[in-house]
Design a protein around this motif. Structure first.
Motif, mmCIF file in Angstrom:
data_model
loop_
_atom_site.group_PDB
_atom_site.id
_atom_site.type_symbol
_atom_site.label_atom_id
_atom_site.label_comp_id
_atom_site.label_asym_id
_atom_site.label_seq_id
_atom_site.Cartn_x
_atom_site.Cartn_y
_atom_site.Cartn_z
ATOM 1 N N GLN A 330 -0.427 24.536 44.813
ATOM 2 C CA GLN A 330 -0.393 25.705 46.153
ATOM 3 C C GLN A 330 -0.443 24.844 47.329
ATOM 4 O O GLN A 330 -0.992 23.673 47.626
ATOM 5 C CB GLN A 330 -1.807 26.185 46.256
ATOM 6 C CG GLN A 330 -2.116 27.273 47.396
ATOM 7 C CD GLN A 330 -3.613 27.787 47.316
ATOM 8 O OE1 GLN A 330 -4.262 27.170 47.905
ATOM 9 N NE2 GLN A 330 -3.611 29.066 46.893
ATOM 10 N N THR A 378 0.684 31.036 52.400
ATOM 11 C CA THR A 378 0.293 30.466 51.133
ATOM 12 C C THR A 378 1.771 30.319 50.326
ATOM 13 O O THR A 378 2.323 31.556 49.991
ATOM 14 C CB THR A 378 -0.650 31.250 50.643
ATOM 15 O OG1 THR A 378 -1.829 31.031 51.264
ATOM 16 C CG2 THR A 378 -1.041 30.545 49.078
ATOM 17 N N ASP A 380 2.437 29.799 46.312
ATOM 18 C CA ASP A 380 1.575 29.541 45.044
ATOM 19 C C ASP A 380 2.895 29.127 43.951
ATOM 20 O O ASP A 380 4.107 29.577 43.973
ATOM 21 C CB ASP A 380 1.124 30.631 44.882
ATOM 22 C CG ASP A 380 -0.342 30.833 45.477
ATOM 23 O OD1 ASP A 380 -1.052 29.778 45.506
ATOM 24 O OD2 ASP A 380 -0.669 31.781 45.901
ATOM 25 N N GLN A 617 -9.639 32.655 49.933
ATOM 26 C CA GLN A 617 -9.289 31.793 48.858
ATOM 27 C C GLN A 617 -10.275 30.231 49.152
ATOM 28 O O GLN A 617 -10.092 29.550 48.474
ATOM 29 C CB GLN A 617 -7.722 31.414 49.019
ATOM 30 C CG GLN A 617 -7.028 32.460 48.381
ATOM 31 C CD GLN A 617 -5.393 32.152 48.219
ATOM 32 O OE1 GLN A 617 -4.940 30.972 48.436
ATOM 33 N NE2 GLN A 617 -4.791 32.712 47.886
ATOM 34 N N ARG A 666 -14.580 25.476 42.100
ATOM 35 C CA ARG A 666 -13.766 26.723 41.775
ATOM 36 C C ARG A 666 -14.735 27.386 40.730
ATOM 37 O O ARG A 666 -14.944 26.701 39.492
ATOM 38 C CB ARG A 666 -12.548 26.358 41.164
ATOM 39 C CG ARG A 666 -11.405 26.110 41.976
ATOM 40 C CD ARG A 666 -10.237 26.163 41.541
ATOM 41 N NE ARG A 666 -9.724 25.506 40.466
ATOM 42 C CZ ARG A 666 -8.814 25.707 39.439
ATOM 43 N NH1 ARG A 666 -8.167 26.698 39.677
ATOM 44 N NH2 ARG A 666 -8.606 24.715 38.472
ATOM 45 N N GLN A 671 -8.621 31.412 38.621
ATOM 46 C CA GLN A 671 -8.300 31.813 40.014
ATOM 47 C C GLN A 671 -8.059 30.633 41.004
ATOM 48 O O GLN A 671 -8.457 29.394 40.737
ATOM 49 C CB GLN A 671 -9.526 32.435 40.492
ATOM 50 C CG GLN A 671 -9.882 33.697 39.785
ATOM 51 C CD GLN A 671 -8.959 35.014 39.667
ATOM 52 O OE1 GLN A 671 -8.027 35.162 40.767
ATOM 53 N NE2 GLN A 671 -8.866 35.735 38.677
ATOM 54 N N LYS A 672 -7.529 30.772 42.248
ATOM 55 C CA LYS A 672 -7.317 29.657 42.977
ATOM 56 C C LYS A 672 -8.330 29.907 44.219
ATOM 57 O O LYS A 672 -8.073 29.396 45.136
ATOM 58 C CB LYS A 672 -5.934 30.020 43.840
ATOM 59 C CG LYS A 672 -4.750 29.993 42.484
ATOM 60 C CD LYS A 672 -3.320 30.231 43.024
ATOM 61 C CE LYS A 672 -3.211 31.602 43.796
ATOM 62 N NZ LYS A 672 -3.349 32.596 43.160
ATOM 63 N N VAL A 673 -9.498 30.372 43.984
ATOM 64 C CA VAL A 673 -10.467 30.512 45.050
ATOM 65 C C VAL A 673 -11.375 29.441 44.886
ATOM 66 O O VAL A 673 -11.752 29.000 43.869
ATOM 67 C CB VAL A 673 -11.235 31.992 44.720
ATOM 68 C CG1 VAL A 673 -12.285 32.154 45.793
ATOM 69 C CG2 VAL A 673 -10.326 32.831 44.772
#
Length: 869
Positions: A330, A378, A380, A617, A666, A671-673
């Protein structure tokens, strides 16, 4: 809008006086000095303008001072009574030294100096070939028993700026690109205004609050790296006490400063005072407009790519849609532009009921408001399950744009009432004060997110917070004999902070309901202190003990029906001892040794479980179980003062337990959060050499610098739960252990090109730091300033450039078990400004009554604004 209209009206009225309430400085008791004036003349009894007059105290050089004569050869300054060597220097005149005993306030008459052979017969200076030089009036940095004092009046680089600009030049202090202030590498700094917490700095306002206080309103900054028991125990890295201006001259006095700059910056501020008989009135106020541009870039690489186990194999579109994506890479960049307006006014008066008793009342109002626009781009890369036989996993590269439009405002009020009584002329004093404060803050945002230019998610956030504070203090001083003193006091702090958060989102994020909550944070501190100081010959000591009883209550109510309310009560009763020792090797050399114990109480904002949702995020998560951290601090310092230089090296060691660290993790690896959460993790040790110095090799060239060489050792391992790609709960760990060595350097050089023109170069360097989970790169910047005196000394024109080479940016790499993230932040790019100051006619300084000398102290006089807290 009603409050906003009221504030604007304050500044449009002729006298700025709708908020004139009474002032908080007990000026009658804290002055050790007397007003001294005189005139410098030549052999023909003609005045000598712009001569340098230096008063060197024979017993204690810290009491020395210097001044420049005006265009009529006259000067005036405040001095502690004693024996002085008076040195007079001027262009084309021979240096003159006379001895004089200053016994009290008054005019010491004319001092005559002899012209050099190159001077004209009428005593006027010939026109020089090249540069004309004169001496500066005073040193900007002074070392006292329990603090160091920085005078920003000679700081050309920050002219027309704000508190954040001034702090960037203060020795032992660093300001990060996001406005975070640290001392000796630690960010747990306690801010005070005139000796107490203030609504001027607000609740969770960050850099906005620092920018709302104009540099021109700052009298001095007290840097207290190791506070004694008299001071509040909060702030493990130290205290920064911001003393605002209060003029003590008879008659009407004041100044007005206007500023223009780019990035667009405009400001107009005034400092006005009037003193007659027993009354002293003052008003400081103004407003301005600024624009900021913040850049954030980050690149995240995910390691050990693992595809989830699919059993049974999904076949229907509905089953395929439920298969989580597998993140690979990312890249994210954002630009946040904000447009701010700020206004502030503080006003009041001091009334001397008698020569021993005075009452003061002060009121202040501060507001800032603005709007911002943040664009987050962003890019990805992730694998998406397609169900196809030939290519079941397909690499996709979607582009996401998150457009956030925000509106924020803050309104703060504060009223202070004080009573000071002097029992006798020997130093027995009583000071009582009460402060009432209220701060309200709103921050709202409307956010639209698009994927590949197709709108996908809309978020609405509303944050509202209110802080109410009551502070009551009583301080008593009792001299014991000629060389000792007992100090005792009591302080009550009551704080009530409320947070109301609302989030509405079209996304299917299951955590969104948690961000709709109400939190009430209440804390009450009762503090008692007792301190004894004395001096035996050249040896001085100060022993103190402070007891602070703390009660904290948190009531968190989530609007999510699946979440139970959280209630937490915490009680602490801690003793905080302090020991200060000093030994005068000679009148110019002193050794200082001290120890104190401090506490780092968690910010209320850190303890709200779900306080903020603006970036879906990168989310901050509070910790209601966060506890205080405790620090034991040791210092050994040495101070030497000579005519042309001062050197103040200090060796220090600081040991912190239950240190608060920021855990970035995380909770769901599908997830990319990313979440950031404060945790009490292990210990933190700092040791090093903090060296501050001034050097005036020539009358036209002055140097001020600081060097902080420190080692660090941190420990702590955080564990957290996460869901892996197979949907299973795993326990991960993050290691904060690390050690190393780093530096902080600052150098300030001032060149006086002639009697009215000075230029200044200021540079700083901050070395990198590295632990097992983070690598922080070094950073440097160079600033420039120039100042020209005009209108026969009544005006000053200043110009400055901040970050000439546009190098001030923060670069950090974070490491975890499954990812590496590199990020770069620049809070404000290169900017410049020009400021014009006009000073009204100055009245005569007030002659202060003599007060018994404070033993075991190098203090050069105070107006009690920086007194017990």
């Amino acid at each position: 809008m009603k409050n906003k209209t009221e504030i604007v009206n304050i500044f449009t009225r002729k006298t700025l006086g709708l908020t004139l309430v009474l002032s908080a400085a007990a000026m009658a008791f804290a002055q050790e000095k007397a007003g001294v004036s005189g005139i410098i003349v030549n052999k023909k009894n003609q005045p000598v303008p712009y001569a340098s007059v230096t008063f060197s105290n024979k017993a204690n050089t810290a009491l020395s001072d210097a001044v420049l004569t005006d265009e009529k050869g006259q000067y005036q300054l405040q001095l502690t009574p004693g024996a002085y060597d008076i040195t007079v220097e001027a262009i084309d005149y021979k240096k003159s030294v006379v001895n004089k005993n200053i016994t009290g306030a008054g005019n010491i008459g004319a001092l005559s100096i002899e012209a050099e052979a190159t001077s004209t017969l009428d005593g006027k200076t010939k026109e020089l070939q090249g540069v004309v030089i004169t001496a500066s009036a005073a040193k900007p940095y002074k070392v006292e028993l329990d603090k160091r004092t920085y005078d920003p009046s000679q700081d050309i680089v920050s002219k027309g700026g704000n508190l954040q600009d001034v702090l960037s030049n203060v020795p032992s202090v660093s300001v990060d690109t996001d406005g975070t202030v640290s001392m000796r590498g630690s960010t747990n700094v306690k801010f005070l205004i005139n000796g107490k917490p203030s609504s001027l700095l607000g609740i969770d306002d960050g850099a906005n609050a620092l920018q709302s206080i104009p540099a021109d309103q700052i009298e001095r900054i007290e840097v207290i790296t190791n506070p004694s028991s008299k001071f509040e125990a909060s702030g493990t890295s130290g205290i920064l006490n911001i003393i605002l201006k209060k003029n003590k001259k008879i008659g009407f006095n004041g100044s007005v400063v206007g500023t223009l700059g780019y990035f667009p910056r405009t400001a107009l501020n005034a400092n006005l005072s009037w003193r007659k008989n027993n009354w002293t009135w003052f008003v400081n106020g103004g407003g301005g407009y600024t624009e900021n541009k913040t850049k954030n870039n980050s690149e995240t690489t995910y390691h050990d790519i693992k595809f989830p186990t699919l059993d049974p194999i999904p076949t229907t579109p509905a089953e395929i849609a439920k298969v989580p994506n597998v993140p690979v890479h990312q890249y994210q960049n954002s630009v946040n532009k904000t447009y701010n307006k700020n206004y502030n006014v503080s006003a009041g008066f001091v009334y001397d009921i008698s020569d021993k008793t005075s009452v003061n009342l002060t009121g202040l109002v501060r507001t800032f408001e603005g709007d911002g626009n943040e664009l987050v781009n962003t890019y990805d890369s992730f694998y998406k399950y397609t169900g196809a036989t030939s290519e079941p996993w397909k690499l996709l590269n979607p582009y996401t744009l998150r457009d956030s439009k925000s509106v924020f405002n803050n309104l703060a009020f504060q009223g202070d009432l004080g009573l000071d009584h002097k029992f006798d002329d020997n130093g027995q004093n009583l000071s009582l004060s009460l402060s009432l404060q209220r701060n309200r803050s709103n921050n709202n945002a409307d956010i639209l997110e698009s994927v590949d230019n197709i709108p996908s998610v809309q978020d609405i956030t509303r944050r509202h917070s209110v802080s109410k504070t009551v502070i009551g203090k009583a301080d008593y001083e009792l001299p014991v004999g000629e060389n000792s003193k007992i100090e005792a006091g009591y302080r009550l702090d009551i704080n009530d902070n409320t947070y109301d958060n609302f989030v509405s989102s079209t996304s299917n994020n299951p955590l969104i309901p948690n961000y709709n909550n109400n939190t009430d944070y209440k804390e009450m501190f009762n503090a008692f202190y007792l301190q004894f100081r004395s001096k035996i010959g050249n040896f001085g000591y100060q022993l103190g003990l402070r007891d602070e009883i703390s009660n904290v209550k948190i009531n968190y109510i989530s609007q999510n029906p699946d979440k139970e309310p959280l209630n937490k009560t915490k009680n602490y009763n801690n003793l905080f001892p302090s020991v200060f020792l000093s030994y005068d090797i000679s009148k110019n050399n002193q050794i200082l040794v001290n120890y104190s114990r401090r506490i780092d109480r968690p910010r209320s904002f850190f303890m709200v479980p779900f306080p903020n949702y603006t970036n879906n995020q990168n989310i901050f998560e509070g910790n209601i179980d966060l506890n205080p951290s405790y620090v034991d601090s040791y210092e050994v310092g040495y101070n030497i003062t000579k005519k042309k230089f001062t050197i103040n090296p200090t060796l220090y060691y600081r040991h912190a337990t239950d240190d608060t660290k920021m855990l970035v993790y995380r909770p769901d690896e599908r997830q990319k959060v990313f979440y950031t959460k404060p945790e009490n993790l292990g210990n933190d040790d700092r040791y090093g050499l903090d060296l501050n110095f001034t050097y005036d090799p020539f009358a036209w060239f002055k140097i001020m610098g600081s060097v902080d060489l420190f080692g660090y050792k941190t420990s702590g391992i955080a564990t957290y739960k996460t869901i892996d790609v197979d949907g299973l709960t795993q326990v991960r760990s993050l290691d904060f252990t690390g050690s190393g060595f780093s530096t902080r350097l600052r150098l300030n050089t001032t060149f006086k090109l002639d009697k009215t023109l000075s230029v200044q170069l200021q540079g700083f360097y901050r070395g990198g730091q590295k632990t097992a989970s983070q690598d922080r790169k070094d950073m440097y910047a160079i600033n420039f300033g120039a100042s020209k005196t005009i209108w026969k000394g009544d005006g000053t024109l200043s110009f400055n450039i901040q970050d000439i080479f546009n190098t001030r940016g923060m670069e950090v790499t974070n490491y975890s078990n499954d990812y590496t993230r590199s990020s770069y932040m620049q809070w404000q790019p290169r900017q410049f400004s020009i400021a014009l100051t006009y000073r009204f006619k100055q009245g005569e300084k007030v002659e202060q009554p003599k007060k018994k000398k404070d033993i075991n102290s190098n203090e050069t006089g105070d107006d009690q604004q920086g007194g017990p807290i």
